[in-house]
Write an enzyme that holds these catalytic residues in place. Sequence first.
Site, mmCIF file in Angstrom:
data_model
loop_
_atom_site.group_PDB
_atom_site.id
_atom_site.type_symbol
_atom_site.label_atom_id
_atom_site.label_comp_id
_atom_site.label_asym_id
_atom_site.label_seq_id
_atom_site.Cartn_x
_atom_site.Cartn_y
_atom_site.Cartn_z
ATOM 1 N N LYS A 15 6.912 1.848 1.357
ATOM 2 C CA LYS A 15 6.508 3.265 1.275
ATOM 3 C C LYS A 15 6.992 4.038 2.499
ATOM 4 O O LYS A 15 7.524 5.132 2.371
ATOM 5 C CB LYS A 15 4.972 3.387 1.176
ATOM 6 C CG LYS A 15 4.358 2.697 -0.028
ATOM 7 C CD LYS A 15 2.884 3.039 -0.200
ATOM 8 C CE LYS A 15 2.022 2.592 0.966
ATOM 9 N NZ LYS A 15 1.891 1.122 1.100
ATOM 10 N N ARG A 90 -6.796 5.544 -0.396
ATOM 11 C CA ARG A 90 -6.828 4.088 -0.272
ATOM 12 C C ARG A 90 -7.986 3.497 -1.067
ATOM 13 O O ARG A 90 -8.117 2.288 -1.161
ATOM 14 C CB ARG A 90 -7.027 3.675 1.182
ATOM 15 C CG ARG A 90 -5.810 3.779 2.066
ATOM 16 C CD ARG A 90 -4.788 2.707 1.744
ATOM 17 N NE ARG A 90 -4.272 1.964 2.863
ATOM 18 C CZ ARG A 90 -3.335 2.365 3.690
ATOM 19 N NH1 ARG A 90 -2.790 3.549 3.571
ATOM 20 N NH2 ARG A 90 -2.907 1.580 4.657
ATOM 21 N N ARG A 129 8.755 -7.168 10.262
ATOM 22 C CA ARG A 129 8.824 -5.714 10.421
ATOM 23 C C ARG A 129 8.705 -5.291 11.887
ATOM 24 O O ARG A 129 7.861 -5.785 12.620
ATOM 25 C CB ARG A 129 7.694 -5.097 9.604
ATOM 26 C CG ARG A 129 7.762 -3.620 9.512
ATOM 27 C CD ARG A 129 7.127 -3.164 8.248
ATOM 28 N NE ARG A 129 5.705 -2.972 8.410
ATOM 29 C CZ ARG A 129 4.937 -2.400 7.480
ATOM 30 N NH1 ARG A 129 5.468 -1.997 6.334
ATOM 31 N NH2 ARG A 129 3.664 -2.255 7.679
ATOM 32 N N ARG A 161 3.606 -3.994 14.947
ATOM 33 C CA ARG A 161 2.276 -3.386 14.907
ATOM 34 C C ARG A 161 1.204 -4.475 14.885
ATOM 35 O O ARG A 161 1.402 -5.487 14.210
ATOM 36 C CB ARG A 161 2.134 -2.527 13.634
ATOM 37 C CG ARG A 161 2.807 -1.195 13.730
ATOM 38 C CD ARG A 161 2.984 -0.499 12.394
ATOM 39 N NE ARG A 161 1.874 -0.650 11.458
ATOM 40 C CZ ARG A 161 1.842 -0.109 10.247
ATOM 41 N NH1 ARG A 161 2.857 0.637 9.826
ATOM 42 N NH2 ARG A 161 0.822 -0.278 9.451
ATOM 43 N N ARG A 172 -5.265 -7.157 4.768
ATOM 44 C CA ARG A 172 -4.862 -5.860 4.213
ATOM 45 C C ARG A 172 -4.500 -5.998 2.738
ATOM 46 O O ARG A 172 -4.761 -5.108 1.938
ATOM 47 C CB ARG A 172 -3.666 -5.291 4.986
ATOM 48 C CG ARG A 172 -4.007 -4.880 6.404
ATOM 49 C CD ARG A 172 -2.763 -4.550 7.194
ATOM 50 N NE ARG A 172 -2.122 -3.330 6.757
ATOM 51 C CZ ARG A 172 -0.863 -3.012 7.042
ATOM 52 N NH1 ARG A 172 -0.108 -3.811 7.750
ATOM 53 N NH2 ARG A 172 -0.360 -1.883 6.627
HETATM 54 P P1 AMP Z 1 -0.410 2.483 6.870
HETATM 55 O O1 AMP Z 1 0.586 2.907 7.889
HETATM 56 O O2 AMP Z 1 -0.508 3.426 5.704
HETATM 57 O O3 AMP Z 1 -0.236 1.036 6.440
HETATM 58 O O4 AMP Z 1 -1.852 2.567 7.570
HETATM 59 C C1 AMP Z 1 -2.153 1.773 8.704
HETATM 60 C C2 AMP Z 1 -3.663 1.660 8.873
HETATM 61 O O5 AMP Z 1 -4.232 2.967 9.054
HETATM 62 C C3 AMP Z 1 -4.401 1.078 7.681
HETATM 63 O O6 AMP Z 1 -4.402 -0.351 7.665
HETATM 64 C C4 AMP Z 1 -5.797 1.649 7.892
HETATM 65 O O7 AMP Z 1 -6.479 0.970 8.937
HETATM 66 C C5 AMP Z 1 -5.477 3.049 8.403
HETATM 67 N N1 AMP Z 1 -5.350 4.015 7.282
HETATM 68 C C6 AMP Z 1 -4.234 4.680 6.860
HETATM 69 N N2 AMP Z 1 -4.490 5.474 5.816
HETATM 70 C C7 AMP Z 1 -5.812 5.310 5.557
HETATM 71 C C8 AMP Z 1 -6.692 5.849 4.574
HETATM 72 N N3 AMP Z 1 -6.257 6.701 3.639
HETATM 73 N N4 AMP Z 1 -7.995 5.454 4.623
HETATM 74 C C9 AMP Z 1 -8.457 4.607 5.556
HETATM 75 N N5 AMP Z 1 -7.687 4.043 6.476
HETATM 76 C C10 AMP Z 1 -6.375 4.384 6.497
#
Ligand code: AMP
Length: 217
Positions: A15, A90, A129, A161, A172
């Site tokens: 994504k 989410r 990654r 990360r 996750r």
């Molecule tokens: P991502 O970069 O989208 O994988 O997001 C990294 C982390 O940010 C996730 O594992 C969550 O801890 C937090 N996060 C991102 N978007 C959300 C969301 N919509 N709701 C809750 N936590 C989020």
Amino acid sequence: MPGAYLIFGPPGAGKGTQAPRLAERLAIPHISTGDILRANVKGGTPLGVEAKGYMDAGDLVPDELVVRMLGDRLAEPDAVTGFLLDGFPRNVAQADALDAMLAERGSPLDCVLVLDVSEEEVVKRISGRLTAQNGRVYHELYDPPQTPGVDDEEGLPLIRRPDDEPDVVRNRYRNVYLAQTLPVREHYSRAGVREVEIDGIGTTDEVAARIDAALPA
Ligand code: AMP
């Protein structure tokens, strides 16, 4: 005509790689809640301080914080005629909150773009990654930078990360994605929102070509 798009898929589906390209082509802002949260962590804001522990463990940041943050972002002028959401909603509670925000604007979601990849592929991808501070993502094997450990465009160091560590990836995927996020897809299909499913296996360019073919500007 710009519209309200959502890119959906498990962590590691691509994504973060595909969304900026698609948003640029459709001339709409790419709104990634993960990117906004990481910017807050980096900037040491109260939101960032509160979010960091959840993020490092691969857990969801509480809905109340994320929903407010997204509401603020959608209210900015560049998001008025359209946007591409990445990483939100989410869970179904967030989807309900988004639906309410969009109902208020009188513009429902136009399309859910699903990037389809298996758990096995996700773990393989995430373990290699590497991310630059500007958010650009590389992969040790599939998409390496020109110089190892360094971002191609700005020369920034590349890091793994904390939430890309293997144990956290499994959390996750299973406890967050399968249990909480997958029902969001069902939520929108039941609501009759157009869904476009793309095979997420292949090179970045191959997947991008499939997306472009399915969603002409
Ligand atoms: P991502 O970069 O989208 O994988 O997001 C990294 C982390 O940010 C996730 O594992 C969550 O801890 C937090 N996060 C991102 N978007 C959300 C969301 N919509 N709701 C809750 N936590 C989020």
